[in-house]
Design a protein around this motif. Structure first.
Motif: not given
Length: 453
Positions: A268-273
């Motif tokens: 994963y890259r970036g903002a996530g939940t």
């Protein structure tokens, strides 16, 4: 770092992204539909482009029109916000193919998390707890009944694609399962183009708790703490808080570690939940789904960490390091307590969306209060989009302090014209189980259950 970004969204989230972009010295470009010309986010941007009619299919879901607007304005990056095209791997690929920077996770990560069955299987392989359930789509109602007998009632029926609570239903016996299966399948085929259905064990009295993660440019995944999203109507979140009053230190450490493993499993890259269902009595949790985008509730994490998540998204997309000490940061130690209220244009009793011109808009002011607004006095709410008007967020030294500020802020917020759910939000605050933090995902159902004569 790129110098300009096109925000492929509308309303409060578009304004939120524009705010950080401009604070970082980036040119912020908005796109808007014919229905949204007068909304604040259009005026707040450095440049704005009309991309189509009010209907989302001709505007905010029109990838060709958005990419054409990026070309016309010489945008160097595209931020999708949440909803609309934010979780479309095809759109992310098209952005990259045009030579633009995609401010979001890689298309492959979006695709791997977008299908709930595939994501569930990936999480099990990564050592993330999952609930008893199926490992492939359930082809028909008869098979659903067989699987439910193996899993054990009650079961949750879920479309494998899509989101927003659409098609979700709990089934307690064969009759309710058959009905829920057919309704979920029909809704999924109509709205998502795929009728694949997932079954999982349903935990009554559970909490819905999600962990904010960041996949940094160097491949490191960090967890920034959790948000409790258990106050829901129609499986859609309406009041959230951070940290969760149902999660103790030991459980928090385990959940954050599991969320990091989930992010690492899909590179994963970036903002996530990463979303979990929590059984407070057993202090156990299991994986629900992974959202490959910025969430509506992200201000809570910003308030208890002091980290601007949109800024981190821009930095990660540009290949730059985080603006905070990521290696030494501990999401298990939040600063104070934050609560967010989704203010919607809807009937506060039946939750039916409303429309109309806003004749009064007065916001509360003071320490610990934040308003992310998509509308203002004189603007008009139409039927074309989600009825979210604004997010009212409060922060306090602890939960008691935050609750006191929330009560005062809700009392001071005035919106007149279309109906709003402000009376309902005040009603939530008055519920003893919310006040003492013992509520669960059934709170709103109990609030709206007809009283016995």
């Amino acid at each position: 770092m790129f110098e300009s970004v096109l925000v492929a969204n509308r309303g409060e989230i578009a304004g939120r992204i524009v705010h950080t972009a401009r604070a970082m010295g980036l040119k912020a470009i908005a796109v808007y539909s014919a229905a949204d010309e007068g909304l604040p986010f259009v005026a707040e941007a450095d440049e704005a482009v009309l991309i189509g009619p009010a209907e989302p299919s001709g505007s905010y879901l029109n990838a060709a029109a958005i990419l054409e607007a990026a070309h016309r304005t010489n945008a160097q990056a595209v931020h999708p916000g949440y909803g609309f095209l934010s979780a479309s791997p095809a759109f992310a690929r098209r952005v990259a193919e045009r030579g633009l920077v995609w401010v979001g996770p890689p298309p492959l990560a979006i695709a791997r998390t977008g299908d709930k069955i595939n994501a569930r299987n990936l999480m099990k392989e990564a050592g993330v707890p999952v609930a008893p359930g199926v490992w492939e789509p359930v082809p028909d109602a008869a098979t659903a009944v067989e699987e439910a007998e193996r899993i054990g009632y009650p079961v949750m029926v879920k479309p494998a694609a899509g989101g927003g609570g659409i098609g979700l239903a709990a089934a307690y016996d064969e009759a309710s399962l058959r009905k829920a299966y057919e309704e979920a399948r029909a809704a999924a085929e109509r709205l998502f183009g795929r009728g694949d259905i997932l079954l999982e064990r349903y935990v009554e009295g559970a909490r819905h708790v999600e962990v904010q993660i960041l996949g940094l440019a160097d491949g490191t995944v960090v967890a920034l703490g959790e948000r409790d999203c258990s106050v829901q109507r129609r499986y859609q979140k309406v009041v959230e808080e951070s940290p969760s009053p149902a999660v103790g230190p030991a459980l928090r450490e385990r959940m954050l570690a599991a969320a990091v493993r989930a992010g690492e499993a899909v590179d994963y890259r970036g903002a996530g939940t990463v979303e979990f269902l929590v059984d407070p009595a057993a202090q156990a949790f299991h994986f629900l789904e992974m959202d490959p985008r910025l969430q509506v509730e992200h201000p809570l994490t910003e308030m208890v960490t002091g980290i601007d998540l949109v800024e981190q998204q821009f930095l990660i997309a540009a290949g730059e390091p985080a603006s905070f000490g990521a290696t030494s940061f501990s999401g298990a130690s939040p600063r104070g307590h934050a609560i967010e209220f989704g203010v919607h244009a809807e009937d506060p009793h039946r939750f039916l969306s409303g429309t109309g011109k806003i004749t009064v808009w007065e916001e509360p002011v003071g320490d610990g209060i934040r308003i992310d607004a998509g509308y203002a006095e004189g603007t008009t709410v139409t039927r074309h989009y989600d009825p979210l008007l604004a997010k009212l967020c409060v922060h306090g030294d602890d939960r008691r302090h935050a609750l006191a500020r929330a009560r005062a802020a809700l009392d001071a917020l005035r919106i007149e014209g279309p109906p709003t759910n402000l009376p309902f939000l005040r009603e939530v605050l008055d519920r003893p189980e919310f006040a003492d933090g013992t509520y669960d995902t059934g709170l709103v159902v109990r609030m709206r259950r007809p009283q016995a004569p």
